[in-house]
Structures are given as C-alpha cells and as structure tokens.
Enzyme design. Sequence first.
Site, PDB file in Angstrom:
ATOM      1  N   THR A  27      -0.152  -4.527   4.035  1.00 34.90           N
ATOM      2  CA  THR A  27       0.459  -5.661   3.329  1.00 34.90           C
ATOM      3  C   THR A  27       1.858  -5.331   2.817  1.00 34.90           C
ATOM      4  OG1 THR A  27       0.264  -7.015   1.339  1.00 34.90           O
ATOM      5  CG2 THR A  27      -0.798  -4.892   1.259  1.00 34.90           C
ATOM      6  N   TYR A  33      -4.094  -3.975  -5.456  1.00 35.81           N
ATOM      7  CA  TYR A  33      -4.358  -4.329  -4.056  1.00 35.81           C
ATOM      8  C   TYR A  33      -3.395  -3.569  -3.141  1.00 35.81           C
ATOM      9  CZ  TYR A  33      -4.468  -7.119   0.202  1.00 35.81           C
ATOM     10  OH  TYR A  33      -4.553  -7.509   1.513  1.00 35.81           O
TER      11      TYR A  33
END
Length: 327
Positions: free
Chosen positions: A117, A141
Amino acid sequence: MDHVLVTGGAGYIGSHACKALSQAGYMPVTFDNLVTGWRDAVKFGPFEQGDLSNRARLDAVFQTYKPVAVMHFAALSQVGEAMSKPGLYWQNNVCGSLSLIEAAVENGCLDFVFSSTCATYGEHDNVVLDESTPQEPLNAYGACKRAIEDMLHNFEAAHGLRSVIFRYFNVAGADPDGEVGEFHKPETHLIPLMLDAIDGKRDALTVFGTDYDTPDGTCIRDYVHVCDLVDAHVLGLKWLKDGKGSEVFNLGTGSGFSVREVITHSRSVTNRDVPIVEGPRRAGDCTKLVSGSVRAERDLQWTPTRSKLEVMIADAWRWHQTGHYDK
Ligand code: UDP
C-alpha cells in the site's frame, strides 16, 4: 493448467484478480477464511477455506494444487481499526503473512505477488511518491505492510523467494460485467459509502476533515480502477515467470482528487444528490497520497484503461445497484 494460490480471493480485489487470472489462462485457487470475504465471490476456480495461521491447511493446499505462484491479498485493511487494534493487525496481517511465506518456501513455490500500500510511505509534503520515497507509515496498517515487504526481502536473501510488490493507491470501481464488485462489512471506503448515501442506505456521507492543507481542505487521493489494478498483477506474475527478479511497483494513475471532487463527480455520474455532513479528521489519514511513478507503465507495459474517475464511479454505481451490498 497452472494454478495460482490467491489468498483473499473471496475479497474485493482478490475476486477481481481471480477473474483476471482465469482470463489469462491460469486456474486461481482461492484461500480465504471468509472473515471479510464472501463465498459467492469465488467464481473462477476452486475454493479452500482456511486461515493463514493454519500451517497444516496451507501445506495441504500447496501439496494438492502445486501452485506456480502466490498472489497474497488476504489482510484486514481498515486504517481506523488498525489504529485502535494494532495487535489484531500485527497478528493477522504480519504473522499470517509469515505463515504463508514459510509455507510457500517450504513447498518450493518461489514466485510471490504481494499487495502492499501507499500507506507505507506516510506523509511527505509536496514530494512525488515513487518507489524510492522513504517508507514512514503514519498508521499501523501501513506499518504492517512495510514489515511484510521487509519479510519478503529477507526470505529472498535466505531462500530465493522472488517477489513483485505492488503499492496500491486507492482502489475503486467494479468488474464492468457485474460478476464481482466491492463489498466490505463494515464498509469504510469513500466511494461505496457515498453511493449508499446517494440511494438512501445511509443518511449522509461524513467528510472526514475539511481543514487539510489542500485547495478545498479535504484529503487528496489517487484512485485506480480495480480491473486495471489486477491486470498489473497478471503482468507482475509474467514478470516473475520471465525471470526478471524481484521488484516494487506503485499502482496509481498520478492524478489526485479531493474528497469534495469525488463527491462532485459522483453527483454528475449518478445524477443524484449526495447528502454530506462535515466531520473531524479520521485518525491515521494522510493529507495527500498521489503516485508519481511510471515504473509499472514503463517496465510492465501496464496500460490502465478504466481509471478515469467517472468510469470508476459509474462501474461502482452499476454494481451498487445490483443490490449485492444488501446480501
Ligand atoms: N473519507 C471520508 N468519509 C468516509 C470515508 C472516507 O471523507 O466516510 C475520506 C478519507 O478520509 C480519505 C478518502 O476519503 O481521505 C479515502 O478514504 P478511503 O477509506 O476510501 O481510503 P484510504 O485513503 O483510507 O485508503
């Protein structure tokens, strides 16, 4: 036919990847615990229910199908939840990936495509985010995804595991044929929440923060169509099979849209009003995440064809209206 093990193949991106793999002549084998995935989304190959923490299950699946590669999508993916429950994210995402990577290596499956990501970059004021930008994640995350990237590099050094790592920007849209689409429970992403607000499934969309240092005060993101994104994965698999070695690629379009701009486009695509309320910032959100890289286009010959914002919203809207969300 060559099998590819697709973890998270019952999820939003994984199910689109299974379709793309089957169209490219592979047999995708979905491995998914169905915690956030959806059994009905597994349409393009066999389904094996299991958790990444279960090494015996993973070994059995590797031995049954002898996959030529792994595509690893399975993960919890809510930034807000990762901030409040980091232990859950490190356990599920990082320890789960460790179990999978060890199983892959021990079963001789050494080509690995990983969904990472842009959240691994964190906040970099006025800096174009390319693959060499320092990875300084703002949220748990992104920290977990960065740790898994490190893990892959360590396993390459020790065991010869080759990886293509894709750092996604904001994935949106749905399969234009309507076979699969986006479905998260709970939904946390901007476009599906907005579509819910448009057709009255929720009262309003909350705009998270209007005081960011951007032209209209709302966060800016780079949206990429899920079908273009998974096409890049098939090209990444080919890259590995062609022996080109481990590489990292951003997957974004290089165009940023603010939350307010996404709302404006949605009004014109759907021809409906978007009820909104303005709220405080969401913990962990970066001001601006836009890819400044053309590496995927240049090296993989990746050519996004559906990543115009209007097309992504129109595809998402068509999927939304099928009522799959309501199941
Ligand atoms: N966002 C928002 N309201 C929502 C959901 C998201 O304003 O109900 C904003 C969020 O703050 C971010 C952008 O929309 O700036 C995209 O958020 P999303 O959760 O879709 O993806 P993320 O950028 O977190 O990966």
